[in-house]
Design an enzyme around this catalytic site. Structure first.
Site, PDB file in Angstrom:
ATOM      1  N   GLU A   1      -3.204   7.537  -4.252  1.00 26.46           N
ATOM      2  CA  GLU A   1      -3.127   6.239  -3.572  1.00 26.46           C
ATOM      3  C   GLU A   1      -2.922   5.097  -4.570  1.00 26.46           C
ATOM      4  OE1 GLU A   1      -5.926   4.776  -0.131  1.00 26.46           O
ATOM      5  OE2 GLU A   1      -6.706   3.991  -2.016  1.00 26.46           O
TER       6      GLU A   1
ATOM      7  N   TYR B   1       0.863  -1.183   0.000  1.00 24.75           N
ATOM      8  CA  TYR B   1       0.000   0.000   0.000  1.00 24.75           C
ATOM      9  C   TYR B   1       0.894   1.226   0.000  1.00 24.75           C
ATOM     10  CZ  TYR B   1      -3.191   3.627   1.568  1.00 24.75           C
ATOM     11  OH  TYR B   1      -3.924   4.780   1.646  1.00 24.75           O
TER      12      TYR B   1
END
Ligand code: ADP
Ligand code: MG
Length: 390
Positions: free
Chosen positions: A197, A109
């Site tokens: 993101e 992530y």
């Protein structure tokens, strides 16, 4: 403002961040052609909606051949995708992204966002990337690494290197991770993003870092300097009343209650919602008509408030500073007549030309309840909404 994954992926690519090759499609036949153009499978077909959690909701499907890609696209296009983020009503999928499926060795992530408390852009990363990141954040927060970026120095190479180390990347992977982080940060700053993101950031079979998902949110207040970004807006994905409000340059946020609010100034608008709650009522919206509201803006605001069928009463709370109360009153009367407003209007006017404004309202013959002050207005609005609901 939010954009779709395929649009964010194109921006990643322009900034030197590796993404799987792919193309957005709107029909199964296009999906087949897109897959054929990509070459050998496997492929992945992904619903393009402004929401995460698509994988778990059935919005991400794999296909081995172009013909299968068409079948998967047929399943996805037109479906109502209900994810954790869409709410129970879900989102209708109008476009899908057909891209090459990457071979996933590991999933990470990685994101950049603004941390208001620290007054800094922060980079957040985790070696536990993928669809379970929310659970990880809740149950194993030590697996989430955060670093603060100095606005003067920018994201430095040593910071990125250190982050790569904390993620457990190999030396060769860190060599790719450093420019990846720097490119993302450049994108974040140059395009005035509020969030960038990648989840998951994949280490693929060849040991390369690939952004298998792409998400970007932009700061609305900076959109005026990015016409190319503003063009990416997809109105289908936005709350229609908020889109309508944006056209009149109004700040509108829909809420669940039954008292429509029209207020000038964000601070007063928030205080108005508070005082309604304090009197046991519930606001139907936040609406700031701004400091320089014109009669047209007031009319626009009215039409938006009235489009909300939950609204039983309208509370207009205006403090005339730069804006004169008589102008507002004229706008209110004209709009209420034009739109044949039936709901009772509670109006509190204070400030410049307040007396003239009140006169205009009382002589209008409309169903207008004058309020002596803010508390009086809130109390009356709550009572009228309750009566209308009984
Ligand atoms: P969401 O975050 O909305 O669930 P993602 O784009 O992250 O959607 O896709 C969900 C999962 O599907 C990812 O975590 C990844 O495991 C897999 N996936 C997505 N895109 C690809 C791709 N191009 N190749 C291989 N796997 C993929
Ligand atoms: Mg994702």
């Amino acid at each position: 403002m939010k954009i779709h994954e395929y649009q964010a992926a194109a921006l990643f690519k322009a900034y030197g961040v590796r993404v799987p090759e792919g193309r957005a499609v709107a029909a199964p036949a296009e999906a087949e052609a897109a897959a054929r153009a990509l070459g050998d499978g496997p492929f992945v077909i992904k619903a393009q909606v402004h929401s995460g959690g698509r994988g778990k909701a059935g919005g991400v499907k794999f296909a081995q051949t172009p013909a299968e890609a068409a079948r998967r696209a047929e399943e996805i296009l037109g479906m109502t995708l209900v994810t954790k983020q869409t709410g129970p009503q879900g989102r209708v999928v109008c476009k899908a992204l057909v891209s090459r499926a990457v071979q996933i060795a590991r999933e990470y992530y990685l994101s950049l966002t603004v941390d208001g408390a620290r007054e800094r852009v922060v980079m957040i990363a985790s070696s536990a990337g993928g669809m379970e990141i929310e659970e990880t954040a809740r149950e194993a927060p030590e697996k989430i690494c955060t670093l603060e970026i100095d606005p003067y120095l920018g994201l430095t190479g040593y910071q990125a290197r250190e982050m790569g180390g904390r993620l457990g990347l190999s030396r060769a992977e860190i060599q790719q991770f450093i420019p990846l982080c720097k490119n993302l940060y450049r994108l974040f700053v140059e395009k005035d993003c509020s969030l960038v993101e990648i989840n998951p950031l994949v280490v693929d079979g060849a040991g390369d870092l690939v952004a298998a998902d792409a998400k970007i949110n932009f700061d609305d207040n900076a959109l005026f300097r990015h016409p190319d970004i503003a063009e990416l807006r997809d109105e289908n994905e936005e709350e229609p009343r908020e889109t309508e409000a944006a056209k009149y340059d109004l700040n509108y946020i829909g809420l669940d209650g039954d008292i429509g609010c029209m207020v000038n100034g964000a601070g007063l608008a928030m205080a108005t919602m508070d005082i309604i709650q304090a009197f046991g009522g519930s606001p139907a919206n936040f609406l700031d008509v701004g400091g320089s509201a014109t009669a047209e803006k007031v009319a626009g605001a009215f039409s938006i408030l009235l489009a909300d069928r939950k609204v039983r009463c309208i509370f207009i709370n205006i403090f005339g500073g730069i804006m004169r109360c008589d102008i507002i009153a004229e706008g209110v009367v004209a709009a209420a007549r034009n739109l044949a407003v039936k709901a009772p209007l509670v109006v509190r006017l204070e400030g410049t030309n307040a007396e003239a404004g009140k006169r205009i309202l009382s002589q209008s013959g409309l169903n207008i309840v004058a309020a002596a002050d803010m508390a009086d207005g809130a109390e009356k609005a709550c009572r009228l909404a309750k009566e209308a609901g009984a």
